[in-house]
Design a protein around this motif. Structure first.
Motif, PDB file in Angstrom:
ATOM      1  N   ARG A   1      43.746 -40.287  10.929  1.00 46.87           N
ATOM      2  CA  ARG A   1      44.794 -40.409   9.909  1.00 46.87           C
ATOM      3  C   ARG A   1      44.288 -39.773   8.622  1.00 46.87           C
ATOM      4  O   ARG A   1      43.089 -39.559   8.437  1.00 46.87           O
ATOM      5  CB  ARG A   1      45.180 -41.865   9.644  1.00 46.87           C
ATOM      6  CG  ARG A   1      44.142 -42.611   8.812  1.00 46.87           C
ATOM      7  CD  ARG A   1      44.655 -43.919   8.285  1.00 46.87           C
ATOM      8  NE  ARG A   1      43.676 -44.493   7.338  1.00 46.87           N
ATOM      9  CZ  ARG A   1      43.760 -45.689   6.845  1.00 46.87           C
ATOM     10  NH1 ARG A   1      44.747 -46.492   7.173  1.00 46.87           N
ATOM     11  NH2 ARG A   1      42.861 -46.124   5.983  1.00 46.87           N
ATOM     12  N   THR A   2      45.231 -39.491   7.726  1.00 45.98           N
ATOM     13  CA  THR A   2      44.875 -39.077   6.376  1.00 45.98           C
ATOM     14  C   THR A   2      45.115 -40.269   5.466  1.00 45.98           C
ATOM     15  O   THR A   2      46.221 -40.820   5.436  1.00 45.98           O
ATOM     16  CB  THR A   2      45.725 -37.876   5.921  1.00 45.98           C
ATOM     17  OG1 THR A   2      45.504 -36.790   6.833  1.00 45.98           O
ATOM     18  CG2 THR A   2      45.351 -37.442   4.513  1.00 45.98           C
ATOM     19  N   ASN A   3      44.068 -40.697   4.769  1.00 47.35           N
ATOM     20  CA  ASN A   3      44.179 -41.834   3.862  1.00 47.35           C
ATOM     21  C   ASN A   3      45.152 -41.470   2.738  1.00 47.35           C
ATOM     22  O   ASN A   3      44.952 -40.464   2.051  1.00 47.35           O
ATOM     23  CB  ASN A   3      42.802 -42.184   3.292  1.00 47.35           C
ATOM     24  CG  ASN A   3      42.826 -43.395   2.393  1.00 47.35           C
ATOM     25  OD1 ASN A   3      43.613 -43.481   1.457  1.00 47.35           O
ATOM     26  ND2 ASN A   3      41.954 -44.335   2.681  1.00 47.35           N
ATOM     27  N   PRO A   4      46.198 -42.284   2.539  1.00 40.36           N
ATOM     28  CA  PRO A   4      47.196 -41.945   1.520  1.00 40.36           C
ATOM     29  C   PRO A   4      46.659 -41.987   0.085  1.00 40.36           C
ATOM     30  O   PRO A   4      47.183 -41.305  -0.784  1.00 40.36           O
ATOM     31  CB  PRO A   4      48.297 -42.997   1.726  1.00 40.36           C
ATOM     32  CG  PRO A   4      47.658 -44.097   2.497  1.00 40.36           C
ATOM     33  CD  PRO A   4      46.532 -43.504   3.270  1.00 40.36           C
ATOM     34  N   LEU A   5      45.593 -42.744  -0.146  1.00 43.90           N
ATOM     35  CA  LEU A   5      45.039 -42.845  -1.499  1.00 43.90           C
ATOM     36  C   LEU A   5      44.065 -41.718  -1.818  1.00 43.90           C
ATOM     37  O   LEU A   5      44.085 -41.151  -2.906  1.00 43.90           O
ATOM     38  CB  LEU A   5      44.344 -44.200  -1.688  1.00 43.90           C
ATOM     39  CG  LEU A   5      45.238 -45.427  -1.541  1.00 43.90           C
ATOM     40  CD1 LEU A   5      44.410 -46.698  -1.650  1.00 43.90           C
ATOM     41  CD2 LEU A   5      46.345 -45.416  -2.584  1.00 43.90           C
ATOM     42  N   THR A   6      43.201 -41.392  -0.850  1.00 40.71           N
ATOM     43  CA  THR A   6      42.156 -40.395  -1.111  1.00 40.71           C
ATOM     44  C   THR A   6      42.493 -39.011  -0.565  1.00 40.71           C
ATOM     45  O   THR A   6      41.814 -38.046  -0.901  1.00 40.71           O
ATOM     46  CB  THR A   6      40.832 -40.840  -0.463  1.00 40.71           C
ATOM     47  OG1 THR A   6      41.005 -40.870   0.966  1.00 40.71           O
ATOM     48  CG2 THR A   6      40.390 -42.204  -0.978  1.00 40.71           C
ATOM     49  N   GLN A   7      43.508 -38.937   0.302  1.00 42.38           N
ATOM     50  CA  GLN A   7      43.887 -37.698   0.993  1.00 42.38           C
ATOM     51  C   GLN A   7      42.768 -37.169   1.895  1.00 42.38           C
ATOM     52  O   GLN A   7      42.755 -35.999   2.243  1.00 42.38           O
ATOM     53  CB  GLN A   7      44.331 -36.619  -0.005  1.00 42.38           C
ATOM     54  CG  GLN A   7      45.589 -36.994  -0.774  1.00 42.38           C
ATOM     55  CD  GLN A   7      46.765 -37.294   0.159  1.00 42.38           C
ATOM     56  OE1 GLN A   7      47.119 -36.478   0.990  1.00 42.38           O
ATOM     57  NE2 GLN A   7      47.359 -38.468   0.024  1.00 42.38           N
TER      58      GLN A   7
ATOM     59  N   TRP B   1      38.014 -47.867   8.972  1.00 44.60           N
ATOM     60  CA  TRP B   1      38.387 -46.460   8.900  1.00 44.60           C
ATOM     61  C   TRP B   1      37.205 -45.754   8.260  1.00 44.60           C
ATOM     62  O   TRP B   1      36.748 -46.139   7.187  1.00 44.60           O
ATOM     63  CB  TRP B   1      39.641 -46.281   8.048  1.00 44.60           C
ATOM     64  CG  TRP B   1      40.890 -46.695   8.749  1.00 44.60           C
ATOM     65  CD1 TRP B   1      41.563 -47.877   8.594  1.00 44.60           C
ATOM     66  CD2 TRP B   1      41.623 -45.937   9.709  1.00 44.60           C
ATOM     67  NE1 TRP B   1      42.659 -47.898   9.415  1.00 44.60           N
ATOM     68  CE2 TRP B   1      42.727 -46.710  10.111  1.00 44.60           C
ATOM     69  CE3 TRP B   1      41.447 -44.677  10.285  1.00 44.60           C
ATOM     70  CZ2 TRP B   1      43.655 -46.265  11.046  1.00 44.60           C
ATOM     71  CZ3 TRP B   1      42.370 -44.234  11.215  1.00 44.60           C
ATOM     72  CH2 TRP B   1      43.460 -45.024  11.587  1.00 44.60           C
ATOM     73  N   LEU B   2      36.697 -44.710   8.908  1.00 39.55           N
ATOM     74  CA  LEU B   2      35.526 -43.991   8.422  1.00 39.55           C
ATOM     75  C   LEU B   2      35.879 -42.554   8.087  1.00 39.55           C
ATOM     76  O   LEU B   2      36.593 -41.894   8.836  1.00 39.55           O
ATOM     77  CB  LEU B   2      34.426 -44.005   9.492  1.00 39.55           C
ATOM     78  CG  LEU B   2      33.956 -45.390   9.932  1.00 39.55           C
ATOM     79  CD1 LEU B   2      33.006 -45.259  11.120  1.00 39.55           C
ATOM     80  CD2 LEU B   2      33.279 -46.123   8.783  1.00 39.55           C
ATOM     81  N   ASN B   3      35.356 -42.091   6.947  1.00 37.23           N
ATOM     82  CA  ASN B   3      35.559 -40.695   6.543  1.00 37.23           C
ATOM     83  C   ASN B   3      34.231 -39.945   6.665  1.00 37.23           C
ATOM     84  O   ASN B   3      33.255 -40.486   7.180  1.00 37.23           O
ATOM     85  CB  ASN B   3      36.154 -40.622   5.126  1.00 37.23           C
ATOM     86  CG  ASN B   3      35.234 -41.241   4.085  1.00 37.23           C
ATOM     87  OD1 ASN B   3      34.018 -41.247   4.222  1.00 37.23           O
ATOM     88  ND2 ASN B   3      35.825 -41.777   3.029  1.00 37.23           N
TER      89      ASN B   3
ATOM     90  N   LYS C   1      33.818 -32.501  12.378  1.00 37.11           N
ATOM     91  CA  LYS C   1      34.624 -31.290  12.125  1.00 37.11           C
ATOM     92  C   LYS C   1      36.061 -31.635  11.726  1.00 37.11           C
ATOM     93  O   LYS C   1      36.740 -30.810  11.110  1.00 37.11           O
ATOM     94  CB  LYS C   1      34.630 -30.397  13.363  1.00 37.11           C
ATOM     95  CG  LYS C   1      33.286 -29.820  13.708  1.00 37.11           C
ATOM     96  CD  LYS C   1      33.342 -29.056  15.024  1.00 37.11           C
ATOM     97  CE  LYS C   1      31.982 -28.591  15.471  1.00 37.11           C
ATOM     98  NZ  LYS C   1      32.033 -27.920  16.787  1.00 37.11           N
ATOM     99  N   LEU C   2      36.518 -32.819  12.099  1.00 33.15           N
ATOM    100  CA  LEU C   2      37.893 -33.253  11.773  1.00 33.15           C
ATOM    101  C   LEU C   2      37.989 -33.867  10.382  1.00 33.15           C
ATOM    102  O   LEU C   2      39.082 -33.998   9.845  1.00 33.15           O
ATOM    103  CB  LEU C   2      38.379 -34.300  12.779  1.00 33.15           C
ATOM    104  CG  LEU C   2      38.412 -33.917  14.247  1.00 33.15           C
ATOM    105  CD1 LEU C   2      38.696 -35.138  15.096  1.00 33.15           C
ATOM    106  CD2 LEU C   2      39.449 -32.838  14.476  1.00 33.15           C
ATOM    107  N   LEU C   3      36.856 -34.308   9.847  1.00 32.85           N
ATOM    108  CA  LEU C   3      36.872 -35.093   8.602  1.00 32.85           C
ATOM    109  C   LEU C   3      36.680 -34.275   7.356  1.00 32.85           C
ATOM    110  O   LEU C   3      36.309 -33.221   7.288  1.00 32.85           O
ATOM    111  CB  LEU C   3      35.777 -36.180   8.690  1.00 32.85           C
ATOM    112  CG  LEU C   3      35.924 -37.143   9.863  1.00 32.85           C
ATOM    113  CD1 LEU C   3      34.778 -38.136   9.873  1.00 32.85           C
ATOM    114  CD2 LEU C   3      37.253 -37.881   9.807  1.00 32.85           C
TER     115      LEU C   3
END
Length: 134
Positions: A13-19, A108-110, A132-134
């Motif tokens: 997912r894309t975090n809505p706060l941090t993008q 959730w890990l970035n 590679k996705l993050l």
């Protein structure tokens, strides 16, 4: 040696706060690897594809419907008592709120936090592809 084949859901997912892109990780609540962090998923049933397995497993374990996007990789890992083949499937959430039914915890890990948990040995092998996705 016993052969175990599983599918793991790399839920992105894309975090809505941090993008920032994030993946969902879970902490095992049972078994020999209790307390270790993993990509959620489970064993393939006879006649089931890895994609069908991951949809079923995530529904059973997290009460969430996911959409498989593509296979990110296949991990082969030798434990002292079994050989594991894990199909790592990139997924998105279709519906549900990721309710923990079998796990102790989840995060959730970035890119910065990906290595902040103690990953299970087999799951560590797919981390370069996840990065590679993050």
């Amino acid at each position: 040696m016993k052969q175990v084949t599983v599918s793991g859901a790399i839920i992105l997912r894309t975090n809505p706060l941090t993008q920032q892109n994030e993946i969902f990780s879970t902490q095992r609540g049972y078994g020999d690897y209790k307390d270790g962090w993993e990509i959620p998923g489970g064993k393939l049933e006879p006649g089931e594809t890895p994609e069908q397995c991951i949809v079923r497993e995530i529904q059973e374990e997290l009460q969430t419907t996911v959409q498989p996007v593509r296979e990110l990789g296949i991990v082969d890992y030798d434990d002292p008592t079994f050989h594991l083949t894990m199909h790592c499937i990139l997924c998105t959430i279709v519906s549900g709120e990721l309710k923990l039914l079998e796990h102790e915890a989840a995060r959730w890990l970035n890119k910065e936090t990906l290595n902040s948990v103690e990953w299970l040995p087999a799951d560590k092998l797919i981390l370069p592809e996840i990065e590679k996705l993050l």
